[in-house]
Design a protein around this motif. Structure first.
Motif, PDB file in Angstrom:
ATOM      1  N   ASP A 181      -1.121   5.658   3.800  1.00 42.29           N
ATOM      2  CA  ASP A 181      -1.668   6.412   4.930  1.00 42.29           C
ATOM      3  C   ASP A 181      -1.073   7.818   5.000  1.00 42.29           C
ATOM      4  N   GLU A 182       0.183   7.976   4.637  1.00 42.35           N
ATOM      5  CA  GLU A 182       0.804   9.301   4.603  1.00 42.35           C
ATOM      6  C   GLU A 182       0.353  10.096   3.379  1.00 42.35           C
ATOM      7  N   ARG A 210       4.035   5.774   1.708  1.00 41.74           N
ATOM      8  CA  ARG A 210       2.936   4.929   2.177  1.00 41.74           C
ATOM      9  C   ARG A 210       1.579   5.592   1.970  1.00 41.74           C
ATOM     10  N   LYS A 250      -2.433   9.993   1.791  1.00 49.38           N
ATOM     11  CA  LYS A 250      -3.815  10.478   1.905  1.00 49.38           C
ATOM     12  C   LYS A 250      -3.863  11.898   2.467  1.00 49.38           C
ATOM     13  N   LYS A 269       0.833  -1.205   0.000  1.00 45.62           N
ATOM     14  CA  LYS A 269       0.000   0.000   0.000  1.00 45.62           C
ATOM     15  C   LYS A 269       0.870   1.258   0.000  1.00 45.62           C
TER      16      LYS A 269
END
Length: 100
Positions: free
Chosen positions: A70-71, A68, A73, A8
């Motif tokens: 999550d970062e 990544r 986003k 991801k």
């Protein structure tokens, strides 16, 4: 290049050298071995299709540090469902994160 689960993350970049529209039989004959997919999964993926596309890449670069999901986003990036170009903000984030 966005790599889906389990990574991801944006894991690299490449230049699209060539896009070919071929029959499924031609794709299987020419690229099955190098595609890193088993024949059963290939057949399931192309089930009911007569043609597909092969995208050849050049100047492939794998990042030492990935960006990544999550970062990413936080700067408006969401995992693409198909091919897409990154926005300038995403490019700046990747460059600032020393991914390259």
């Amino acid at each position: 290049i966005y790599t889906s689960s389990p990574e991801k993350a944006i894991t690299g970049e490449a230049i699209i050298e060539k896009v070919q529209r071929l029959t499924v039989a031609d794709i299987k004959d020419r690229y099955l071995v190098s595609a890193c997919i088993c024949e059963q999964d290939f057949d399931q993926y192309y089930l009911g299709k007569t043609h597909g596309h092969v995208i050849s890449l050049a100047a492939v670069k794998k990042y030492r540090v990935t960006a990544r999901l999550d970062e990413m986003k936080k700067v408006g990036f969401y995992a693409p469902q198909s091919y897409s170009y990154p926005s300038q903000e995403i490019i700046r984030y990747i460059e600032a994160s020393t991914c390259i």
